[in-house]
Design a protein around this motif. Structure first.
Motif, PDB file in Angstrom:
ATOM      1  N   ASN A  43      -9.692  -3.539  -0.074  1.00  0.00           N
ATOM      2  CA  ASN A  43      -9.021  -4.221  -1.089  1.00  0.00           C
ATOM      3  C   ASN A  43      -9.329  -3.098  -2.242  1.00  0.00           C
ATOM      4  N   ILE A  44     -10.591  -3.027  -2.515  1.00  0.00           N
ATOM      5  CA  ILE A  44     -11.076  -1.997  -3.566  1.00  0.00           C
ATOM      6  C   ILE A  44     -10.531  -0.671  -3.264  1.00  0.00           C
ATOM      7  N   LEU A  45     -10.450  -0.064  -2.103  1.00  0.00           N
ATOM      8  CA  LEU A  45     -10.152   1.276  -1.816  1.00  0.00           C
ATOM      9  C   LEU A  45      -8.495   1.678  -1.935  1.00  0.00           C
ATOM     10  N   GLY A  46      -7.816   0.377  -1.658  1.00  0.00           N
ATOM     11  CA  GLY A  46      -6.513   0.154  -1.502  1.00  0.00           C
ATOM     12  C   GLY A  46      -5.905   0.625  -0.171  1.00  0.00           C
ATOM     13  N   LEU A  47      -6.609   0.184   0.708  1.00  0.00           N
ATOM     14  CA  LEU A  47      -6.452   0.733   2.206  1.00  0.00           C
ATOM     15  C   LEU A  47      -6.285  -0.447   3.244  1.00  0.00           C
ATOM     16  N   PRO A  48      -5.826  -0.277   4.131  1.00  0.00           N
ATOM     17  CA  PRO A  48      -5.614  -1.430   5.157  1.00  0.00           C
ATOM     18  C   PRO A  48      -7.048  -1.198   6.063  1.00  0.00           C
ATOM     19  N   VAL A  49      -7.612  -2.147   6.439  1.00  0.00           N
ATOM     20  CA  VAL A  49      -8.892  -1.976   6.864  1.00  0.00           C
ATOM     21  C   VAL A  49      -9.051  -0.966   8.171  1.00  0.00           C
ATOM     22  N   TYR A  50      -7.816  -0.840   8.996  1.00  0.00           N
ATOM     23  CA  TYR A  50      -7.746   0.027  10.239  1.00  0.00           C
ATOM     24  C   TYR A  50      -8.037   1.289   9.548  1.00  0.00           C
ATOM     25  N   ALA A  51      -7.293   1.744   8.644  1.00  0.00           N
ATOM     26  CA  ALA A  51      -7.246   3.063   8.035  1.00  0.00           C
ATOM     27  C   ALA A  51      -8.713   3.193   7.496  1.00  0.00           C
ATOM     28  N   MET A  52      -9.315   2.362   6.865  1.00  0.00           N
ATOM     29  CA  MET A  52     -10.571   2.510   6.119  1.00  0.00           C
ATOM     30  C   MET A  52     -11.735   2.896   7.407  1.00  0.00           C
ATOM     31  N   ILE A  53     -11.301   2.401   8.603  1.00  0.00           N
ATOM     32  CA  ILE A  53     -12.360   2.666   9.470  1.00  0.00           C
ATOM     33  C   ILE A  53     -12.007   3.639  10.606  1.00  0.00           C
ATOM     34  N   PHE A  73     -22.203  -2.413   1.648  1.00  0.00           N
ATOM     35  CA  PHE A  73     -21.338  -1.941   2.432  1.00  0.00           C
ATOM     36  C   PHE A  73     -20.887  -0.469   2.270  1.00  0.00           C
ATOM     37  N   ASP A  74     -20.810   0.054   3.323  1.00  0.00           N
ATOM     38  CA  ASP A  74     -20.514   1.599   3.290  1.00  0.00           C
ATOM     39  C   ASP A  74     -19.470   1.793   4.460  1.00  0.00           C
ATOM     40  N   VAL A  75     -18.582   2.669   3.967  1.00  0.00           N
ATOM     41  CA  VAL A  75     -17.341   2.564   4.858  1.00  0.00           C
ATOM     42  C   VAL A  75     -17.747   2.961   6.429  1.00  0.00           C
ATOM     43  N   GLU A  76     -18.534   4.041   6.364  1.00  0.00           N
ATOM     44  CA  GLU A  76     -18.938   4.431   7.891  1.00  0.00           C
ATOM     45  C   GLU A  76     -19.541   3.581   8.598  1.00  0.00           C
ATOM     46  N   ARG A  77     -20.937   3.065   8.070  1.00  0.00           N
ATOM     47  CA  ARG A  77     -21.856   2.406   8.485  1.00  0.00           C
ATOM     48  C   ARG A  77     -21.521   0.856   8.735  1.00  0.00           C
ATOM     49  N   GLY A  78     -20.509   0.615   7.613  1.00  0.00           N
ATOM     50  CA  GLY A  78     -20.015  -1.087   7.654  1.00  0.00           C
ATOM     51  C   GLY A  78     -21.163  -1.937   6.778  1.00  0.00           C
ATOM     52  N   SER A  79     -21.336  -3.125   6.956  1.00  0.00           N
ATOM     53  CA  SER A  79     -22.079  -4.047   6.311  1.00  0.00           C
ATOM     54  C   SER A  79     -23.667  -3.617   6.572  1.00  0.00           C
ATOM     55  N   VAL A  80     -24.361  -3.969   5.683  1.00  0.00           N
ATOM     56  CA  VAL A  80     -26.027  -3.759   5.836  1.00  0.00           C
ATOM     57  C   VAL A  80     -26.120  -5.120   6.554  1.00  0.00           C
ATOM     58  N   GLU A  81     -27.466  -5.056   7.394  1.00  0.00           N
ATOM     59  CA  GLU A  81     -27.867  -6.055   8.300  1.00  0.00           C
ATOM     60  C   GLU A  81     -27.813  -7.234   7.393  1.00  0.00           C
ATOM     61  N   CYS A  88       0.685  -1.224  -0.032  1.00  0.00           N
ATOM     62  CA  CYS A  88       0.018  -0.038   0.032  1.00  0.00           C
ATOM     63  C   CYS A  88       0.906   1.352   0.223  1.00  0.00           C
ATOM     64  N   ALA A  89       1.234   1.655  -1.121  1.00  0.00           N
ATOM     65  CA  ALA A  89       2.564   2.812  -1.312  1.00  0.00           C
ATOM     66  C   ALA A  89       1.996   3.855  -0.778  1.00  0.00           C
ATOM     67  N   HIS A  90       0.781   4.492  -1.071  1.00  0.00           N
ATOM     68  CA  HIS A  90       0.334   5.793  -0.570  1.00  0.00           C
ATOM     69  C   HIS A  90      -0.792   5.810   0.515  1.00  0.00           C
ATOM     70  N   CYS A  91      -1.544   4.707   0.385  1.00  0.00           N
ATOM     71  CA  CYS A  91      -2.634   4.893   1.286  1.00  0.00           C
ATOM     72  C   CYS A  91      -3.593   6.099   1.296  1.00  0.00           C
ATOM     73  N   ALA A  92      -3.633   6.729   0.237  1.00  0.00           N
ATOM     74  CA  ALA A  92      -4.422   8.002   0.384  1.00  0.00           C
ATOM     75  C   ALA A  92      -5.780   7.572   0.571  1.00  0.00           C
ATOM     76  N   ILE A  93      -6.478   8.222   1.692  1.00  0.00           N
ATOM     77  CA  ILE A  93      -7.704   7.871   2.054  1.00  0.00           C
ATOM     78  C   ILE A  93      -8.640   8.706   1.141  1.00  0.00           C
ATOM     79  N   GLY A 123      -6.528  -4.275   2.705  1.00  0.00           N
ATOM     80  CA  GLY A 123      -7.427  -5.281   3.499  1.00  0.00           C
ATOM     81  C   GLY A 123      -6.978  -5.477   4.836  1.00  0.00           C
ATOM     82  N   PHE A 124      -7.487  -6.709   5.130  1.00  0.00           N
ATOM     83  CA  PHE A 124      -6.772  -7.433   6.590  1.00  0.00           C
ATOM     84  C   PHE A 124      -5.241  -7.625   6.667  1.00  0.00           C
ATOM     85  N   GLY A 125      -4.826  -7.862   5.513  1.00  0.00           N
ATOM     86  CA  GLY A 125      -3.100  -8.259   5.292  1.00  0.00           C
ATOM     87  C   GLY A 125      -2.884  -9.575   5.434  1.00  0.00           C
ATOM     88  N   LEU A 126      -3.986 -10.445   5.449  1.00  0.00           N
ATOM     89  CA  LEU A 126      -3.713 -11.816   5.329  1.00  0.00           C
ATOM     90  C   LEU A 126      -3.805 -12.416   3.855  1.00  0.00           C
TER      91      LEU A 126
END
Ligand SMILES: [Mg+2]
Length: 392
Positions: free
Chosen positions: A116-126, A93-101, A6-11, A385-388
């Motif tokens: 993965n789609i956003l090119g971010l680690p999960v922790y940065a996305m949340i 799925f919404d970044v702020e709300r999470g997954s729908v019920e 994740c070279a830049h991790c631009a949010i 992603g989760f990095g696994l």
């Protein structure tokens, strides 16, 4: 499904993230069952039978029409999930709300996919509100003194397990206690719990010691144990007995008398379940209200509610409530070796996780090497992603 650095991790902005997720439709939902391998055979706890060398875990892999993918542990049926084929990721799925019920059975899979789609680690996305280096303990120190049954190894068996995890980087051990509940005669079991605790303290003076009785002690038995290990600097006492106000008040009194500064951790064990999912997932309102009432009186410091019984999305949203109540979290997650890493992203994403339950070992078809343990802390990697990584 390898990791991409994740070279830049631009949010991306909220709108840009939503647009990116809306461009993908679910094309495939596959199941994989993968064998977990612990580095040794793990023994019993107070109430159970030997854990062995690791079980088979179930996973789902989501792939989109644009070739993005995500994977995570998920126990669900095809009937529950195949209806989402063709749906836009952004509708589920919404970044702020999470997954729908509706897609909660795939909750963590959607985090991996969206990140993965956003090119971010999960922790940065949340939100990246917590530290990226979080203390971790080995949660695999069971009654290895009683194994193998034909030639039990005694205290040395537990020390050997701690040694193996120490060499893997762990600087905290959670000792299962409560041997006198059913695996040994009462007095002998109490003595062994004391001997094990004292031996671990002596052998690993630089490590934190956590203890977990799985509610197998009575209040007075636990107090006898505590008096005998008062100089062992316990860090965390989990489920010493079935939680109740009077016994915890008495425990606090004794702790203060003997100078024990350990945190009290509660909430994993439940006697009932919620009838319908709510913000604490499968835990009943009664269970949660009781915990908060105990926390309000400073009788419980750490909530050890399970990662997946609450749920990843729910944990994000209830953490501020726990912070407000003055409590910390350390989600229960035995067993399944990927689960500490999901929890690490939760910890780095929303904060307030005091220590992570670690499970030594890995899936036979996965690569966890992006994660490292440094000075007793699990370091969350800056990869999408989760990095696994799933192999094969
Ligand atoms: Mg426990």
């Amino acid at each position: 499904m390898g990791r991409v650095p994740c070279a830049h991790c631009a949010i991306p902005t909220k709108d840009a993230a939503a647009r990116m997720l809306a461009e993908h439709r679910i094309a495939r939902i596959e199941e994989r069952q993968i064998q977990d391998r612990y580095p040794r055979s793990v023994g019993r706890n107070a109430k159970g039978s030997p854990q062995g060398t690791g079980g088979v875990r179930r996973f789902r892999i989501l792939t989109t029409d644009k070739g993005a993918s995500g994977w995570a542990m998920a126990y669900t049926t095809d009937a529950e999930v195949q209806k989402f084929i063709g749906a836009r990721v952004g509708d589920l799925f919404d970044v702020e709300r999470g997954s729908v019920e509706d897609v909660r059975p795939l909750d963590k899979v959607f985090y991996d996919l969206a990140a993965n789609i956003l090119g971010l680690p999960v922790y940065a996305m949340i939100g990246a509100k917590g530290p990226r280096e979080i203390p971790i303990y080995s949660g695999a120190i069971y009654f290895d003194d009683l194994e193998p049954p034909a030639r039990p190894r005694g205290v040395a068996g537990v020390i050997a397990s701690c040694r193996q995890d120490y060499e893997a980087g762990y600087r905290a051990f959670k000792l299962k206690i409560g041997r006198g509940f059913k695996h040994m005669p009462h007095a002998e079991g109490l003595k062994r719990d004391i001997d094990v605790t004292r031996a671990v303290r002596e052998t690993f003076p630089d490590c934190k010691i956590l203890v977990d009785a799985n509610d197998a002690y009575t209040r007075d038995e636990f107090i006898a144990y505590l008096n005998a290990v008062a100089d062992c600097d316990l860090y965390f006492i989990e489920e010493p007995f079935a939680e109740n106000r009077d016994d915890l008040l008495r425990l606090r009194e004794v702790m203060s008398k003997v100078g024990c500064k350990a945190m009290i951790a509660e909430g994993e064990g439940r006697t009932d379940a919620s009838k319908a999912p709510w913000r604490y997932g499968g835990y009943s309102e009664k269970h949660i209200e009781h915990l908060y009432a105990l926390a309000a009186e400073k009788l419980v410091d750490v909530f050890v509610l399970d990662l997946d019984i609450v749920g990843f999305t729910n944990w994000r949203h209830v953490m501020p409530e726990l912070v407000k109540a003055g409590g910390k979290a350390s989600p229960h997650l035995w067993a399944g070796t990927p689960r500490p890493y999901y929890t690490a992203h939760l910890a780095a994403g929303v904060g307030n996780v005091v220590i992570i339950e670690g499970i030594p070992g890995r899936l036979v078809q996965a690569d966890y090497s992006a994660f490292t343990i440094s000075n007793g802390n699990l370091v969350v990697p800056d990869v999408p992603g989760f990095g696994l990584a799933l192999k094969g």
